[in-house]
Structure formats: structure tokens, C-alpha cells
Design an enzyme around this catalytic site. Sequence first.
Site, PDB file in Angstrom:
ATOM      1  N   GLU A 181       0.864  -1.172   0.000  1.00  0.00           N
ATOM      2  CA  GLU A 181       0.000   0.000   0.000  1.00  0.00           C
ATOM      3  C   GLU A 181       0.907   1.231   0.000  1.00  0.00           C
ATOM      4  O   GLU A 181       1.567   1.526   0.995  1.00  0.00           O
ATOM      5  CB  GLU A 181      -0.904  -0.012   1.233  1.00  0.00           C
ATOM      6  CG  GLU A 181      -1.774   1.225   1.372  1.00  0.00           C
ATOM      7  CD  GLU A 181      -2.487   1.274   2.707  1.00  0.00           C
ATOM      8  OE1 GLU A 181      -2.667   2.390   3.241  1.00  0.00           O
ATOM      9  OE2 GLU A 181      -2.869   0.211   3.244  1.00  0.00           O
TER      10      GLU A 181
ATOM     11  N   LYS B  34     -10.966  -0.866   7.200  1.00  0.00           N
ATOM     12  CA  LYS B  34      -9.679  -0.704   7.877  1.00  0.00           C
ATOM     13  C   LYS B  34      -9.937  -0.202   9.299  1.00  0.00           C
ATOM     14  O   LYS B  34     -10.528   0.866   9.481  1.00  0.00           O
ATOM     15  CB  LYS B  34      -8.823   0.295   7.097  1.00  0.00           C
ATOM     16  CG  LYS B  34      -7.545   0.731   7.796  1.00  0.00           C
ATOM     17  CD  LYS B  34      -6.808   1.746   6.935  1.00  0.00           C
ATOM     18  CE  LYS B  34      -5.584   2.299   7.648  1.00  0.00           C
ATOM     19  NZ  LYS B  34      -4.824   3.232   6.786  1.00  0.00           N
TER      20      LYS B  34
END
Length: 217
Positions: A43, A130
Site C-alpha cells: 500500500e 480498515k
Amino acid sequence: MALNSVLNQLRQIRVIPVVRTSTPELAETAIEWLSAVGLRTFEITMTIPGAIDLITQYSSREDILIGAGTVTSEDQANLCLDAGAKYLVSPFVVTELIEISHQRGALCFLGALTPTEIHTAIEANADAVKIFPVKQMGGVDYLKALVSVFPGVPLVPTGGVKCNEIALYLESGATFVGIGSELVNETMIREGQREKIIKLGEKVLQQANVCSFKESK
């Protein structure tokens, strides 16, 4: 690439290194070292100077899956998707990102912390939620509490996760885990401590593989 295909890949990979460095050169070094160990997704956060160029550069590689992190606006989302990001991660709930991502064949993970925020993200059709910052809320114990309320919802604990805690998070119900500064340690990278970063990467893979082995038994 179909949405389910990307999500299944991440479920198998289990760990997402969050690359957040002060320079693009340090980010490149981290990705090169950790991909050599066998980590297969990264990421790349929008806080890195030149993040879009990095996403463009690494999304062309067939051996790794590149996502964009700290995406906070529709404009950023489009830039990241144009650059080849296969998933977007926001630190909070920006519902507009979901439609943009899905129209372009990418996943979208929204950041949440409380049950109300998680519910909002789910209702907005986020592909995963998340949980950030998980450590400050109690770590594994907090994740367990959330899993009991949201069974079957893909939860991704991130924020303060340690390399030796990954298996515990996965065993406690995490779909996959985001790990940042302990693995992508800017000080070690800047000092050229490749072997230490390599060992951390190996520990992360070992944790993920131990959990996979237990599930297969």
C-alpha cells in the site's frame, strides 16, 4: 482484474505492508527489499512525495499487487486508479470513493474505528473496513470485540501492529492485516540495514504462513 480476484489475492497474501516514507527513494528501497523476501502487495500512501509516480512504476510489475493508501478525495482516487492501483485505502469514511473504485474495477477499503463508523462503511458497500488505529483502542482484544458484532465483515486492523502479532490478529478474525512502521522502518532503510529489514519481512511471512497452516489442518 475482477474485484473478487483482487480480494481473494489479498486474503491469501494476508499482510499488507503500508509504505509511508518521507522520500520516494526510501519507499522504493522498502518495496525492493521486501518484495525480494516474498511479500506480494504494498500500500503506497499518498503522503509520500511522488506517490503517483511510485504507483505507476510498481503497478506494472506482475509479481506484486499495488494499492494506494491515505486516499482522501475523489481527485486523488482517480489519479491513483489512472496510475494502476488495484485497491484504494482511506483512513476514514469517504463514501464517494467506493463508486469511483468499483466503476474502475478496483477495491475500496474505508477506515473506521467505532461500531457506528464500521456500520456506515459497510452500508456504503466498502469491500473491507480498515480498523485504524487498532493498537490505541486495545489491539487484538478490540478486534475480537468488533468481530463478534460484525461476523463475516472483512476487517483489516492497522496502526501499531507488530510483526510478531500478525498471526494473533488473523486467528482473532482479521481478514488481513496492515503493518506499517515496524516493518517499513524508515530509520533502518535510511541507514541501509537491509538484513534487518529482510529478517522482519521473513518474520511477517512466517506469521502469515503459520496461520494459513493452522486453517488448512
